[in-house]
Write an enzyme that holds these catalytic residues in place. Structure first.
Site, short mmCIF file in Angstrom:
data_model
loop_
_atom_site.label_atom_id
_atom_site.label_comp_id
_atom_site.label_asym_id
_atom_site.label_seq_id
_atom_site.Cartn_x
_atom_site.Cartn_y
_atom_site.Cartn_z
N ASP A 199 0.86 -1.19 0.00
CA ASP A 199 0.00 0.00 0.00
C ASP A 199 0.90 1.25 0.00
O ASP A 199 1.79 1.36 -0.84
CB ASP A 199 -0.95 -0.07 1.20
CG ASP A 199 -1.98 1.04 1.25
OD1 ASP A 199 -2.97 0.96 0.48
OD2 ASP A 199 -1.80 1.99 2.03
N TYR A 248 -2.04 11.17 2.29
CA TYR A 248 -2.81 11.41 1.07
C TYR A 248 -2.77 12.89 0.70
O TYR A 248 -2.66 13.23 -0.48
CB TYR A 248 -4.26 10.99 1.29
CG TYR A 248 -4.45 9.49 1.38
CD1 TYR A 248 -4.63 8.72 0.23
CD2 TYR A 248 -4.45 8.85 2.60
CE1 TYR A 248 -4.79 7.35 0.30
CE2 TYR A 248 -4.61 7.47 2.69
CZ TYR A 248 -4.78 6.73 1.54
OH TYR A 248 -4.94 5.37 1.62
N HIS A 276 -6.94 -6.59 -0.96
CA HIS A 276 -5.89 -5.57 -0.86
C HIS A 276 -4.88 -5.88 0.24
O HIS A 276 -3.69 -5.63 0.09
CB HIS A 276 -6.53 -4.20 -0.61
CG HIS A 276 -5.53 -3.10 -0.43
ND1 HIS A 276 -4.77 -2.63 -1.46
CD2 HIS A 276 -5.15 -2.41 0.68
CE1 HIS A 276 -3.96 -1.67 -1.02
NE2 HIS A 276 -4.17 -1.53 0.28
#
Length: 294
Positions: free
Chosen positions: A103, A209, A275
């Site tokens: 990730d 982010y 994921h």
């Protein structure tokens, strides 16, 4: 539940990281980088196995768990986090190492491989998109663009207020139940809630982010394409293993298309998982890593 004795390491980059350290320092070094919204415990099933043959470091990266949480968004830019990685290796007197990332940790691993080939000897990526492929698919693959709209939501400065209003437990259920079988992670839930409840943790995690330069167009937008998409992109020079959970709903299989043109020495292994492949399919991950390293 496997617990690790964490070492608290002050780095010259200005942050203090908690680091799981396992294995014999005389063995080859391998560094594991977790992603959002996790910690070194992403690797809880992986660390003991790799430590049989390697010297393993698995930090809680800046912003996570009880590691430092700088206040400014810019402190979470990828180059700052790559600097943490190199400083961590320096602290343990590790010159060259195998780098593993999942990730966001994988995003940092891609960048470290590109910018510090003098230190990263081999690269292992788990469900983390190459920066060029990811940005390209956000413009050209509408399915991936739709799947990535959560990034815009995570960049919303009001998200923390929303999390406060619903509570961390509800945020956990909403975050994970869309991406994994709850039974796989139910026992770990108290660990997540403890880490997320540390002062400033939620904002710090989301700042990864907010500091990113990746452009995520809205579904009805056609913004100007980043210039680097139409220019030559430097190759990854290290031998690279990509392990991909093919049931990932956030990062679609399009992330593997064209990757061999950017990574000349590439091995791709598909895994029947979502994921969070490090703890959804740890046996397959360990077997694949061991076979590839051998």
């Amino acid at each position: 539940m496997t617990d690790f004795d964490l070492q608290r390491i002050d780095l010259p980059t200005g942050v203090t990281l908690d680091v799981a350290v396992e294995g014999d320092p005389a063995n080859p070094a391998i560094i594991l980088l977790h992603g959002f919204p996790e910690s070194h415990r992403t690797w809880r099933h992986i660390i003991p196995e790799l430590a049989k043959t390697h010297y393993v470091l698995a930090p809680d990266q800046r912003g996570y768990a009880r590691s430092s949480k700088p206040a400014e968004v810019g402190e979470y830019a990828p180059d700052k986090i790559v600097a943490d990685l190199i400083a961590l290796a320096d602290h343990f007197k590790i010159d060259r190492f195998t780098l593993v990332g999942h990730d966001w940790g994988g995003a940092i691993a891609w960048m470290a491989a590109l910018t510090r080939p003098d230190r990263v000897a081999r690269l292992i990526i788990l469900n983390a998109p190459h920066p060029f492929v990811f940005q390209k698919t956000l413009f050209d693959d509408m399915a991936q663009r739709e799947a990535s709209q959560y990034i815009t939501a995570f960049r919303n400065p009001g998200l923390e207020r929303h999390v406060d209003s619903i509570g961390l437990s509800a945020f956990f259920d909403g975050s994970f139940l869309k991406h994994t079988d709850f039974a796989r992670i139910e026992a770990e839930k108290p660990v997540y809630l403890d880490q997320w409840s540390q002062p400033g943790a939620m904002t710090a995690m989301l700042n990864w982010y907010r500091a990113s330069q990746i452009v995520v167009p809205g579904m009805d937008e056609t913004p100007e394409r980043p210039a680097f998409l139409d220019a030559p992109f430097p190759p990854i020079t290290q031998p690279t293993l990509v392990i991909w959970g093919m049931q990932d709903k956030a990062l679609l299989p399009s992330q593997l298309e064209g990757l061999d043109q950017l990574v000349p020495d590439l091995t791709v292994v598909h895994v029947d998982a979502g994921h969070f492949v490090p703890w959804e399919a740890p046996e397959a991950v360990v077997h694949t890593i061991r076979s590839w390293l051998a």
